[in-house]
Structure formats: structure tokens, C-alpha cells
Design a protein around this motif. Structure first.
Motif, short mmCIF file in Angstrom:
data_model
loop_
_atom_site.label_atom_id
_atom_site.label_comp_id
_atom_site.label_asym_id
_atom_site.label_seq_id
_atom_site.Cartn_x
_atom_site.Cartn_y
_atom_site.Cartn_z
N PHE A 133 -53.34 35.95 11.86
CA PHE A 133 -53.53 37.35 12.25
C PHE A 133 -52.27 37.91 12.92
O PHE A 133 -51.82 39.02 12.63
CB PHE A 133 -54.73 37.49 13.17
CG PHE A 133 -54.95 38.89 13.66
CD1 PHE A 133 -55.57 39.84 12.86
CD2 PHE A 133 -54.50 39.28 14.92
CE1 PHE A 133 -55.75 41.14 13.31
CE2 PHE A 133 -54.67 40.57 15.37
CZ PHE A 133 -55.30 41.53 14.56
N ASN A 134 -51.71 37.09 13.86
CA ASN A 134 -50.50 37.55 14.57
C ASN A 134 -49.33 37.75 13.61
O ASN A 134 -48.51 38.67 13.77
CB ASN A 134 -50.12 36.54 15.65
CG ASN A 134 -51.14 36.51 16.77
OD1 ASN A 134 -51.88 37.48 16.98
ND2 ASN A 134 -51.19 35.39 17.49
N ALA A 164 -45.84 41.70 10.72
CA ALA A 164 -45.37 42.26 9.45
C ALA A 164 -45.64 43.76 9.40
O ALA A 164 -44.82 44.54 8.88
CB ALA A 164 -46.04 41.54 8.28
N GLU A 165 -46.78 44.18 9.94
CA GLU A 165 -47.10 45.63 9.95
C GLU A 165 -46.13 46.39 10.83
O GLU A 165 -45.69 47.50 10.47
CB GLU A 165 -48.54 45.82 10.42
CG GLU A 165 -49.07 47.23 10.30
CD GLU A 165 -48.71 48.08 11.50
OE1 GLU A 165 -48.63 49.34 11.35
OE2 GLU A 165 -48.46 47.52 12.59
N LEU A 189 -53.42 44.22 7.43
CA LEU A 189 -53.79 43.99 8.82
C LEU A 189 -55.25 44.35 9.06
O LEU A 189 -55.96 43.64 9.80
CB LEU A 189 -52.88 44.81 9.74
CG LEU A 189 -53.13 44.65 11.24
CD1 LEU A 189 -52.91 43.18 11.66
CD2 LEU A 189 -52.21 45.57 12.05
N ALA A 190 -55.71 45.41 8.39
CA ALA A 190 -57.13 45.80 8.54
C ALA A 190 -58.03 44.70 7.98
O ALA A 190 -59.08 44.39 8.58
CB ALA A 190 -57.37 47.13 7.82
N ARG A 191 -57.66 44.11 6.84
CA ARG A 191 -58.46 43.02 6.28
C ARG A 191 -58.45 41.82 7.22
O ARG A 191 -59.49 41.14 7.42
CB ARG A 191 -57.92 42.61 4.90
CG ARG A 191 -58.17 43.64 3.82
CD ARG A 191 -57.92 43.03 2.44
NE ARG A 191 -56.55 42.55 2.31
CZ ARG A 191 -55.53 43.28 1.85
NH1 ARG A 191 -55.74 44.56 1.51
NH2 ARG A 191 -54.32 42.77 1.75
N GLN A 203 -60.91 38.06 10.96
CA GLN A 203 -60.83 37.44 12.28
C GLN A 203 -62.18 37.53 12.99
O GLN A 203 -62.58 36.62 13.74
CB GLN A 203 -59.74 38.12 13.12
CG GLN A 203 -59.50 37.42 14.46
CD GLN A 203 -58.48 38.15 15.30
OE1 GLN A 203 -58.44 39.37 15.27
NE2 GLN A 203 -57.68 37.38 16.04
N THR A 204 -62.91 38.59 12.71
CA THR A 204 -64.23 38.76 13.34
C THR A 204 -65.17 37.65 12.90
O THR A 204 -65.96 37.11 13.70
CB THR A 204 -64.81 40.14 12.98
OG1 THR A 204 -63.90 41.17 13.39
CG2 THR A 204 -66.15 40.36 13.68
N SER A 205 -65.08 37.31 11.63
CA SER A 205 -65.93 36.22 11.11
C SER A 205 -65.29 34.85 11.25
O SER A 205 -65.79 33.86 10.68
CB SER A 205 -66.27 36.48 9.64
OG SER A 205 -65.07 36.53 8.88
#
Length: 410
Positions: free
Chosen positions: A172-173, A178-179, A155-157, A162-164
Motif C-alpha cells: 500500500f505504501n 507512486a501516486e 491507490l483507490a483499489r 487494505q480494508t480486507s
């Protein structure tokens, strides 16, 4: 304080109103005449005084066992051995009845297996303390924690990508969901450990209960005593609560008696008891140990109890007994030796000596003991009396030799 009586062992006393006659031959006439004369005799005398005579209250009752217990079975089973019978003397914790142990042994083995199974799920041994367990070290928790950690890293990756704008919002969702699932699985694994620890506690309690049942299958004496009755024999099926043996404690025994209502207020704890038991010569000494808080309305009496030492086992419960309760140990009264009082036609008399002259005096008798009689009326202190009433009577006879009296004639 009682006055010590004074005794004169050899005293010449003249009996008032008593006479005897002696034949006497005249010197010159040869005639005889009867001369009337007073009769003089030797006697022991004693001064009347106040004597120590404690005030007592009489109580009738019986000896009872200190404890009577009908010992029952705590568990159900078949009687294998009865180790005692009527009259058997047993010590505390001595075996009374033995149930068959086969079923109890199987129950213990089953409980041990169930405990071992529960412990194995979290990596414990049956005897390991649960505080030793680290929930994080349980395999299922470790797996869930690893999956959650991996989901967090992914999720951190995804957040950086997502920022780029390298990934879509849907990707992402998906990773975010999953997290959360991995986190829930991890928390569930921790809860499962807690549940398993609770199951271990239950299994250990069940094992302790089966072991206790096995122990309770051997029925033991709760105190030193004597078997009054055996209720079962080998082969009998008993259920929990069924009577097996009636056991009584006979040392100490209790004297239980009743005091009439009029005397009840004078009885207090700690007062001396002088107990006479049927068939026992010696008096047994005790004290008032217990009293009822109220009178029995059916017979208007107060129940009292005292303890009796019965180490030698000679006394038996159920024996009739009487007790004198000493309510005033310092009391005194006018009393004389029992031998000083004579009785005729229901009237009691003593020989009272006044200035060497003995005369009979009527008296009223109160309490009695082996050696003394209480005088209610008829005597006062400091008077002198003949200590043996029969000595006064003997002075009337003409042949005093058999009475060892001294009779003198003028």
C-alpha cells in the motif's frame, strides 16, 4: 485719443523780425529809397495735437532655426547609401542614410527560427496568441495527467484491498508513493508549459527587436527640414550614436533677441513684435512667444523669442535682426510732421504761428519715424505750426517764384 490736425492750405503769414527791401523811384525827384516792410507768404499750417505713438522696446538678436537635430545611428553597420547632401530639403520620414541590410536580415531569420522552435514545443504557431493555448492539451501534460490518474485509481483499489487485509502495508505504501510521484510529475509538466510560454515571449521580443534594428538601419528625417551637414559617406562603418546628418527646421524660424534689464519688466507674452531683418525690406510681424524665466547675469538682459513664418524659405537662420516690442499700443505723445522741423548747428526749430505771425521756436526731439517726430519740449497742444519748415525760410528770399510763395508789398 489723438486729435486730428487742422490744416489751412493757403494762409498769409507774416514772418516776425524778417524784412526785405525794394527800390522805389520818387515821382518828381527821381531819387530812390529803400523802404522796410514785413514779408508775407503763403503756407500750410497744422495744429499741434497728441498723436498715437505706441511705446516700444528695441531688441537686437538674430534668426535661429526652430529645431536643430544631429541625427545619429541607432544601430551599428556599414553605410550603403547617403541620400542627401548639404542644403537638401527633406520631408518627415524621408530617407537620409541607408545601412547595409544583409546582417540585419540574417538576425531576423535566426530570431524567427528560434521562435518557431519554442512554439512547436507547446503546439503553437509563431503568430498564434498564447491565450489560445490550453495547458491541459499539451502532450507532455496529457501524459503526466494520465499517469497520475492511473496512479490515483490504483491507490483507490489498494485502499479497498487494505480494508480486507488482502495486501500488505508495504504494498500500500509503495502505491501511495507512486501516486505522489505521478502528481509531482503532472505539476512539473504544467510548470514546463508556463516556462515554455515565457520563452515564447522572449523569442517574440527578440524577433521584434531584430525587425526594429532592420528598420532602424534606414535612417529617416524626424521632421521637415534642410540638411545643414552630412557627416558620413557610403562605405563608412558607424556605431550606435554616431552622427550621420545635421538637420534644421527652418519653418517657422525664431527671432531670438535680448531686452535690457531696465526694460525687462515691461515685456510680456503676446506683445506685438515688429521685426526688421538684414536684407529684407518689409517689416515682419510676430508676437512675443517665449521669454526666459530669468535674466542672463553675464549681460543683465532678458532673452525673448517670437516665431516667423518662412513657408517660402527666403529667410535663413543666423541673419541679424532687430525687433520693436510694442509694450503699450495705446500710448500717445506730442508729435509733428518731420518736414515741420528744421535743424541748424544741432538745434531743432519749428515755425510757430500766433495770430498770423510766424516765429521760430526751439524744440527738443524724441523718437523719430519716417513721417513724424516726437516733441519732448518746446511745443504744446493746440498751437499752430508751419508744416514745411522750408516755407518759412523761403519767405526771406527776394525771388519767391522758385518757391511758389506770395510776397506782397504795401
Amino acid at each position: 485719443m489723438a486729435v486730428k490736425p487742422s490744416i489751412c492750405a493757403v494762409l498769409l503769414i507774416i514772418l516776425a523780425g524778417t524784412s526785405c527791401y525794394r527800390d522805389e523811384t520818387a515821382d518828381n525827384s527821381g531819387s530812390t529809397e529803400a523802404s522796410k516792410e514785413p514779408l508775407i507768404f503763403t503756407a500750410e499750417i497744422e495744429q499741434v495735437s497728441q498723436r498715437s505713438w505706441p511705446i516700444v522696446v528695441r531688441s537686437q538678436g538674430s534668426l535661429i532655426a526652430d529645431e536643430v537635430s544631429t541625427i545619429g545611428a541607432k544601430v551599428s553597420g556599414r553605410v550603403a547609401i547617403t541620400s542627401v547632401d548639404l542644403g537638401s530639403r527633406v520631408k518627415k520620414n524621408e530617407e537620409l542614410v541607408h545601412l547595409e541590410l544583409t546582417d540585419f536580415e540574417l538576425q531576423v531569420q535566426q530570431a524567427e527560427a528560434e521562435l518557431a522552435e519554442a512554439c512547436a514545443k507547446v503546439g503553437l504557431q509563431p503568430n498564434d496568441p498564447m491565450e489560445k493555448l490550453d495547458p491541459q492539451a499539451v502532450p507532455t501534460v496529457m501524459v503526466a495527467k494520465a499517469i497520475w490518474d492511473e496512479a490515483q485509481e490504483a491507490l483507490a483499489r489498494m485502499k479497498r484491498l487494505q480494508t480486507s487485509r488482502a495486501i500488505s502495508a508495504s504494498e500500500f505504501n509503495k502505491q501511495e508513493s507512486a501516486e505522489r510521484v505521478a502528481d509531482a510529475n503532472y505539476q512539473s509538466a504544467l510548470q514546463s508549459v508556463d516556462e515554455q510560454l515565457a520563452i515564447i515571449r522572449v523569442r517574440r521580443a527578440a524577433l521584434a527587436m531584430t525587425r526594429q534594428n532592420r528598420e532602424d538601419a534606414i535612417i529617416r528625417a524626424p521632421f521637415d527640414g534642410v540638411v545643414q551637414r552630412r557627416h558620413v559617406s557610403a562605405g563608412a562603418i558607424v556605431r550606435g550614436g554616431d552622427p550621420l546628418v545635421t538637420l534644421v527646421r527652418t519653418n517657422p524660424l525664431r527671432f531670438r533677441g535680448r531686452v535690457p534689464e531696465l526694460k525687462a519688466n515691461s515685456v510680456q507674452l503676446g506683445q506685438s513684435l515688429r521685426i526688421s531683418v538684414a536684407g529684407v525690406r518689409e517689416l515682419i510681424h510676430s508676437v512675443v512667444k517665449r521669454t526666459s524665466p530669468s535674466l542672463d547675469e553675464s549681460n543683465r538682459s532678458l532673452m525673448i523669442e517670437g516665431d516667423l513664418d518662412n513657408t517660402d524659405g527666403k529667410l535663413r537662420s543666423g541673419l541679424f535682426a532687430e525687433a520693436d516690442i510694442v509694450v503699450d499700443s495705446e500710448a500717445t505723445t506730442v508729435a509733428v510732421p518731420a518736414s515741420a522741423v528744421g535743424e541748424f548747428a544741432g538745434v531743432n526749430r519749428v515755425w510757430v504761428v500766433t495770430e498770423g505771425i510766424a516765429a521760430q521756436q526751439q524744440v527738443k526731439i524724441g523718437r523719430r519715424s519716417d513721417k513724424q517726430l516726437e516733441i519732448l519740449t518746446g511745443l504744446r497742444t493746440n498751437q499752430w505750426i508751419v508744416t514745411d519748415f522750408n516755407q518759412g525760410l523761403a519767405g526771406r528770399v527776394e525771388t519767391p517764384k522758385t518757391h511758389q510763395l506770395t510776397v506782397t508789398h504795401p
